[in-house]
Design a protein around this motif. Structure first.
Motif, PDB file in Angstrom:
ATOM      1  N   ARG A 159      34.930   5.500  22.094  1.00  0.00           N
ATOM      2  CA  ARG A 159      35.865   6.038  21.098  1.00  0.00           C
ATOM      3  C   ARG A 159      36.408   4.879  20.286  1.00  0.00           C
ATOM      4  O   ARG A 159      37.084   4.003  20.820  1.00  0.00           O
ATOM      5  N   ALA A 160      36.075   4.883  19.012  1.00  0.00           N
ATOM      6  CA  ALA A 160      36.469   3.783  18.144  1.00  0.00           C
ATOM      7  C   ALA A 160      37.492   4.273  17.118  1.00  0.00           C
ATOM      8  O   ALA A 160      37.279   5.275  16.436  1.00  0.00           O
ATOM      9  N   GLN A 161      38.617   3.548  17.027  1.00  0.00           N
ATOM     10  CA  GLN A 161      39.621   3.874  16.018  1.00  0.00           C
ATOM     11  C   GLN A 161      39.151   3.352  14.662  1.00  0.00           C
ATOM     12  O   GLN A 161      38.636   2.242  14.557  1.00  0.00           O
ATOM     13  N   MET A 162      39.359   4.170  13.617  1.00  0.00           N
ATOM     14  CA  MET A 162      38.867   3.824  12.289  1.00  0.00           C
ATOM     15  C   MET A 162      39.939   4.050  11.238  1.00  0.00           C
ATOM     16  O   MET A 162      40.803   4.912  11.383  1.00  0.00           O
TER      17      MET A 162
ATOM     18  N   SER B 197      40.153   5.059   7.262  1.00  0.00           N
ATOM     19  CA  SER B 197      39.386   5.595   6.132  1.00  0.00           C
ATOM     20  C   SER B 197      40.271   5.631   4.898  1.00  0.00           C
ATOM     21  O   SER B 197      41.425   6.090   4.952  1.00  0.00           O
TER      22      SER B 197
ATOM     23  N   TYR C  85      36.327  -0.132  11.175  1.00  0.00           N
ATOM     24  CA  TYR C  85      36.658  -0.092  12.599  1.00  0.00           C
ATOM     25  C   TYR C  85      37.794  -1.071  12.860  1.00  0.00           C
ATOM     26  O   TYR C  85      37.690  -2.263  12.553  1.00  0.00           O
ATOM     27  N   THR C  86      38.886  -0.581  13.458  1.00  0.00           N
ATOM     28  CA  THR C  86      40.031  -1.456  13.702  1.00  0.00           C
ATOM     29  C   THR C  86      39.704  -2.558  14.703  1.00  0.00           C
ATOM     30  O   THR C  86      40.346  -3.610  14.699  1.00  0.00           O
ATOM     31  N   ALA C  87      38.689  -2.335  15.536  1.00  0.00           N
ATOM     32  CA  ALA C  87      38.298  -3.365  16.506  1.00  0.00           C
ATOM     33  C   ALA C  87      37.780  -4.624  15.811  1.00  0.00           C
ATOM     34  O   ALA C  87      37.747  -5.704  16.422  1.00  0.00           O
TER      35      ALA C  87
ATOM     36  N   ARG D 122      45.815  -5.590  13.859  1.00  0.00           N
ATOM     37  CA  ARG D 122      45.764  -4.359  14.676  1.00  0.00           C
ATOM     38  C   ARG D 122      47.139  -3.991  15.219  1.00  0.00           C
ATOM     39  O   ARG D 122      47.500  -2.819  15.300  1.00  0.00           O
TER      40      ARG D 122
END
Length: 339
Positions: free
Chosen positions: A108-111, A113, A215-217, A224
């Motif tokens: 699960r990747a936080q994004m 947009s 992608y916030t990663a 972040r």
């Protein structure tokens, strides 16, 4: 208390400029630029002069005046319908879920947009109170006067209302969010970009910013950690917005990463509980402290008053508040409890 909210005039320019210079940066709606501020005051004048009641691309600047001295000590703004003359950009926080059968793992990747979801909303913003006046509920008066103005000119506003809170700014006036994301694409500091946006608008974001989700990663830890976080000085404002009926659905500012709060105008607590009443009498002192407002357009005024319900539910307020509002016996005004 001798303070009253009123609509701004062109002769407030110098005072607003002085206020803008002490904001500490990050106030896009209150730039320390005389020409930009003058244009805001001219837009306000045009909005107050028009005689139609449709929803248009208006800007209303309100100021907090000490009626005893005539000094302006605070300000706030209402944009009736954002995104009309130029796109209104936000980042929307979301999650992308992916599954690998081979690894038997779900990711699960936080994004982030880039979106224009909030176009057409009413925006309340530009709120700034002189540091020496941050007592006696004046911040609450500034904030809630906007909702009473909207209520008393309801046909000039839509259904949704938003409020952008300033994001985290470091001691040097920079933005960790900007430095970790947009600054990499624009080749300018946060202060430079913020000043440019305040004066020229944010079309340059559309011209240069990647349209694909981010992608916030991939951002650094500093960036972040501040996504969706208000400036420490804005935490009280965020609590006030939540109490009023706003929520945080995951929109963040494209410059500093601060949260954008969203509400429905007809569900705001100030608007739900406000009452229109006739002034039956004035008294010297005492009563329940409430927000009271009167007047239309350029004659709008809002202040704290002391209200009494007399025999037969007749309403009276203290004579000083009546004078600040320009109220006479028999005229109608709006009142709402001081939350």
């Amino acid at each position: 208390m001798s303070f009253v909210m009123r609509t701004a005039r062109l002769d407030d320019l110098q005072t607003l400029y002085e206020l803008a210079k002490i904001t500490g940066g990050g106030f896009t709606n209150l730039p320390a630029d005389r020409h930009a501020l003058e244009q805001k005051l001219k837009r306000t004048e045009i909005a107050l002069d028009r005689d139609t009641d449709e929803v248009e691309d208006d800007l209303i600047v309100l100021v907090l005046e000490n009626s005893a001295t005539g000094q302006v000590r605070g300000t706030c703004q209402i944009f009736s319908k954002v995104g009309q003359s130029s796109p209104f950009y936000s980042y929307r926080l979301g999650v992308m879920t992916q599954h690998s059968r081979e690894l038997s793992r779900t990711f699960r990747a936080q994004m982030l947009s880039l979106v224009t979801d909030l176009e057409g909303s009413t925006e309340v913003g530009g709120l700034f109170l002189h540091p020496r006046e941050r007592a006696e509920g004046l911040g609450l008066l500034l904030a809630r006067s906007r909702y009473l103005y909207i209520r008393n000119h309801r046909s000039r506003f839509g259904d949704r209302v938003i409020a952008e809170l300033r994001g985290v700014i470091d001691e040097a006036g920079g933005s960790p969010f900007w430095d970790g994301l947009a600054g990499r694409f624009f080749g300018m500091s946060f202060q430079e970009a913020d000043e440019f946006n305040a004066i020229h608008g944010n079309q340059f974001i559309a011209d240069l910013m990647p349209k694909t989700p981010i992608y916030t990663a991939m951002l650094n830890d500093s960036a972040r950690s501040v996504i969706g976080m208000p400036h420490p000085n804005g935490r009280a404002a965020m609590r006030m917005l939540e109490t009023e009926g706003f929520s945080d659905p995951g929109y963040v500012d494209i410059f500093d990463g601060g949260p954008t709060m969203v509400g429905q105008i007809n569900s705001l607590q100030t608007i739900i509980h406000a009452q229109d009443v006739a002034l039956a009498a004035v008294h010297d002192s005492g009563g329940e402290k409430q927000l009271v407002a009167a007047g239309q357009l350029a004659n709008f005024r809002c202040t704290y008053g002391f209200v009494r319900r007399n025999d037969g539910e007749a309403i009276s307020i203290d004579k000083e508040s009546a004078a600040r509002l320009g109220l006479e016996i028999g005229q109608r005004f709006t009142m709402v409890a001081r939350a």
